[in-house]
Scaffold this active site. Structure first.
Site, short mmCIF file in Angstrom:
data_model
loop_
_atom_site.label_atom_id
_atom_site.label_comp_id
_atom_site.label_asym_id
_atom_site.label_seq_id
_atom_site.Cartn_x
_atom_site.Cartn_y
_atom_site.Cartn_z
N VAL A 1 19.72 81.95 -10.05
CA VAL A 1 18.94 80.98 -10.81
C VAL A 1 19.71 80.38 -11.99
O VAL A 1 19.28 79.36 -12.55
CB VAL A 1 17.60 81.58 -11.30
CG1 VAL A 1 16.69 81.91 -10.13
CG2 VAL A 1 17.83 82.81 -12.19
N ASN B 1 10.60 84.58 -10.91
CA ASN B 1 10.50 86.03 -11.03
C ASN B 1 11.84 86.72 -11.29
O ASN B 1 11.86 87.83 -11.80
CB ASN B 1 9.86 86.56 -9.73
CG ASN B 1 10.03 88.04 -9.57
OD1 ASN B 1 9.28 88.81 -10.16
ND2 ASN B 1 11.02 88.48 -8.79
N SER C 1 6.71 89.58 -19.68
CA SER C 1 6.62 91.04 -19.79
C SER C 1 5.86 91.42 -21.04
O SER C 1 5.85 90.65 -22.02
CB SER C 1 8.05 91.60 -19.86
OG SER C 1 8.03 92.94 -20.28
N TYR D 1 16.04 91.15 -24.09
CA TYR D 1 15.05 90.94 -23.02
C TYR D 1 13.71 90.46 -23.61
O TYR D 1 13.10 89.52 -23.09
CB TYR D 1 14.88 92.27 -22.28
CG TYR D 1 13.87 92.29 -21.16
CD1 TYR D 1 14.16 91.73 -19.91
CD2 TYR D 1 12.63 92.92 -21.32
CE1 TYR D 1 13.23 91.78 -18.87
CE2 TYR D 1 11.71 92.98 -20.28
CZ TYR D 1 12.01 92.41 -19.06
OH TYR D 1 11.10 92.46 -18.03
N ALA E 1 13.20 88.89 -26.41
CA ALA E 1 13.35 87.51 -26.91
C ALA E 1 13.28 86.52 -25.75
O ALA E 1 12.63 85.47 -25.84
CB ALA E 1 14.65 87.37 -27.68
N LYS F 1 11.81 87.02 -22.80
CA LYS F 1 10.47 87.02 -22.21
C LYS F 1 9.46 86.33 -23.14
O LYS F 1 8.52 85.68 -22.66
CB LYS F 1 10.03 88.46 -21.89
CG LYS F 1 10.78 89.08 -20.72
CD LYS F 1 10.67 88.25 -19.43
CE LYS F 1 10.88 89.04 -18.16
NZ LYS F 1 10.93 88.18 -16.97
N1 LIG Z 1 8.87 96.12 -12.94
C1 LIG Z 1 8.21 96.02 -14.08
O1 LIG Z 1 7.47 96.93 -14.51
C2 LIG Z 1 8.32 94.74 -14.87
C3 LIG Z 1 7.68 94.70 -16.12
C4 LIG Z 1 7.69 93.51 -16.84
C5 LIG Z 1 8.35 92.41 -16.33
N2 LIG Z 1 9.01 92.50 -15.14
C6 LIG Z 1 9.67 91.31 -14.65
O2 LIG Z 1 9.33 91.12 -13.30
C7 LIG Z 1 10.39 90.44 -12.63
C8 LIG Z 1 10.77 91.23 -11.38
O3 LIG Z 1 11.16 92.52 -11.79
P1 LIG Z 1 11.38 93.74 -10.77
O4 LIG Z 1 10.87 94.93 -11.47
O5 LIG Z 1 10.91 93.39 -9.43
O6 LIG Z 1 12.98 93.79 -10.81
P2 LIG Z 1 14.02 94.25 -9.69
O7 LIG Z 1 15.27 94.59 -10.43
O8 LIG Z 1 13.40 95.29 -8.86
O9 LIG Z 1 14.25 92.93 -8.85
C9 LIG Z 1 14.82 91.79 -9.44
C10 LIG Z 1 15.45 90.93 -8.40
O10 LIG Z 1 16.06 89.82 -9.08
C11 LIG Z 1 17.30 89.56 -8.49
N3 LIG Z 1 18.19 88.84 -9.42
C12 LIG Z 1 18.90 89.36 -10.45
N4 LIG Z 1 19.61 88.38 -11.05
C13 LIG Z 1 19.34 87.24 -10.39
C14 LIG Z 1 19.77 85.89 -10.52
N5 LIG Z 1 20.65 85.53 -11.46
N6 LIG Z 1 19.24 84.96 -9.68
C15 LIG Z 1 18.37 85.31 -8.71
N7 LIG Z 1 17.96 86.58 -8.53
C16 LIG Z 1 18.43 87.53 -9.35
C17 LIG Z 1 17.83 90.91 -8.08
O11 LIG Z 1 18.83 90.80 -7.07
C18 LIG Z 1 16.56 91.63 -7.61
O12 LIG Z 1 16.35 91.46 -6.23
C19 LIG Z 1 11.53 90.33 -13.65
O13 LIG Z 1 11.49 89.05 -14.25
C20 LIG Z 1 11.18 91.39 -14.66
O14 LIG Z 1 11.74 91.11 -15.93
C21 LIG Z 1 9.00 93.65 -14.40
#
Ligand SMILES: NC(=O)c1ccc[n+]([C@@H]2O[C@H](COP(=O)([O-])OP(=O)(O)OC[C@H]3O[C@@H](n4cnc5c(N)ncnc54)[C@H](O)[C@@H]3O)[C@@H](O)[C@H]2O)c1
Length: 252
Positions: free
Chosen positions: A67, A94, A146, A159, A161, A163
């Site tokens: 992205v 995402n 988040s 992170y 900042a 989000k």
């Molecule tokens: N899991 C949680 O509890 C949680 C909490 C708050 C926010 N989030 C947010 O939810 C979203 C998904 O998180 P998750 O827990 O599934 O994470 P994850 O690490 O399990 O999956 C993230 C995915 O993003 C991909 N990715 C990384 N850099 C990328 C890039 N430059 N371009 C495209 N894809 C890329 C990775 O390859 C991976 O498949 C994120 O934005 C995260 O910050 C997650």
């Protein structure tokens, strides 16, 4: 009879969808009838999620999309629009990474990478998608923020900042796109994914998290995915500029 959650005929693009929440959201949107372009920085991971969807009877295609690369975002949004006969109805921003460190140890590099992926990535993909998003009330942009961006969190100033930046992004864009009848919302999830593995497997971090979650458990990614379907659906046609926590009551 009015139907609310049927996404048949809609197309969707999900970023960072090779694992975790993005993969579950892709599967949930497809189960609701949408044609989904599953994208990830790992083209292989995206392809395997798309294959799973197609095997289960849904409709999906895949693309490698970092992205932070604007040209790749242009190509992927055009590919997703082709799945919807020229329209891209649902964009889920995402993709995300974390790079935790206590503040004195944060580097320019980790700060910049965090912003490049969360903030600039959402900017690239959404701007590239916009010409393809229909203005008949079915268009949705769903950004993933988040609790860290709402309440702050230790060891994640970069992170948090980024989000928090996405919340401002969401609200401002919601105001701009309201005249085009496109809804822009954010969702703040909490789920057991590869991203949260370190927290879940470290005794001290895990106990600290459990103290903060009223429901006293982690969700699996597919449990939070339903809220994305809701925001993508006709049930959310009068909701814009909002941040929806889906986190067992952690933020209230
Ligand atoms: N899991 C949680 O509890 C949680 C909490 C708050 C926010 N989030 C947010 O939810 C979203 C998904 O998180 P998750 O827990 O599934 O994470 P994850 O690490 O399990 O999956 C993230 C995915 O993003 C991909 N990715 C990384 N850099 C990328 C890039 N430059 N371009 C495209 N894809 C890329 C990775 O390859 C991976 O498949 C994120 O934005 C995260 O910050 C997650």
């Amino acid at each position: 009879m009015r139907t609310y959650f049927d996404l048949t005929g809609r197309s969707a693009l999900v970023t960072g969808a090779g694992a975790g929440i993005g993969a579950a959201v892709s599967e949930a949107l497809a189960a609701a009838g949408a044609s989904v372009l599953v994208t990830d920085i790992s083209g292989e991971a995206a392809a395997s999620v798309a294959e799973r969807i197609n095997t289960a009877g849904g409709k999906a295609d895949s693309a490698a999309l970092d992205v932070s690369d604007r040209a790749a975002a242009e190509a992927a949004t055009a590919q997703a629009a082709a799945l919807g006969a020229g329209n891209l109805h649902i964009v889920v921003n995402n993709a995300g990474v974390t790079s935790p460190a206590m503040f004195p140890k944060l580097t320019d590099e980790t700060f910049r990478v965090t912003f490049d992926i969360h903030v600039m990535g959402t900017f690239h993909v959404t701007q590239a998608a916009l010409p393809h998003i229909p203005t008949d009330g079915t268009g949705r942009v769903i950004n993933v923020t988040s609790s860290a961006g709402i309440t702050g969190t230790l060891g994640q100033v970069n992170y948090s900042a980024a989000k928090a930046g996405l919340i401002g992004f969401t609200k401002s864009l919601a105001r701009e796109l309201a005249t085009k009848n496109i809804m822009v919302n954010a969702l703040a999830p909490l789920a057991a994914t590869p991203m949260t593995e370190t927290i879940r497997t470290n005794e001290k971090f895990a106990a600290n998290m459990m103290n903060r979650i009223p429901l006293k458990r982690w969700a699996e990614a597919d449990e939070v995915a339903g809220a994305f379907v809701f925001l993508a659906s006709d049930a959310a046609s009068y909701i814009t500029g909002q941040v929806l926590p889906v986190d067992g009551g952690m933020v209230m």
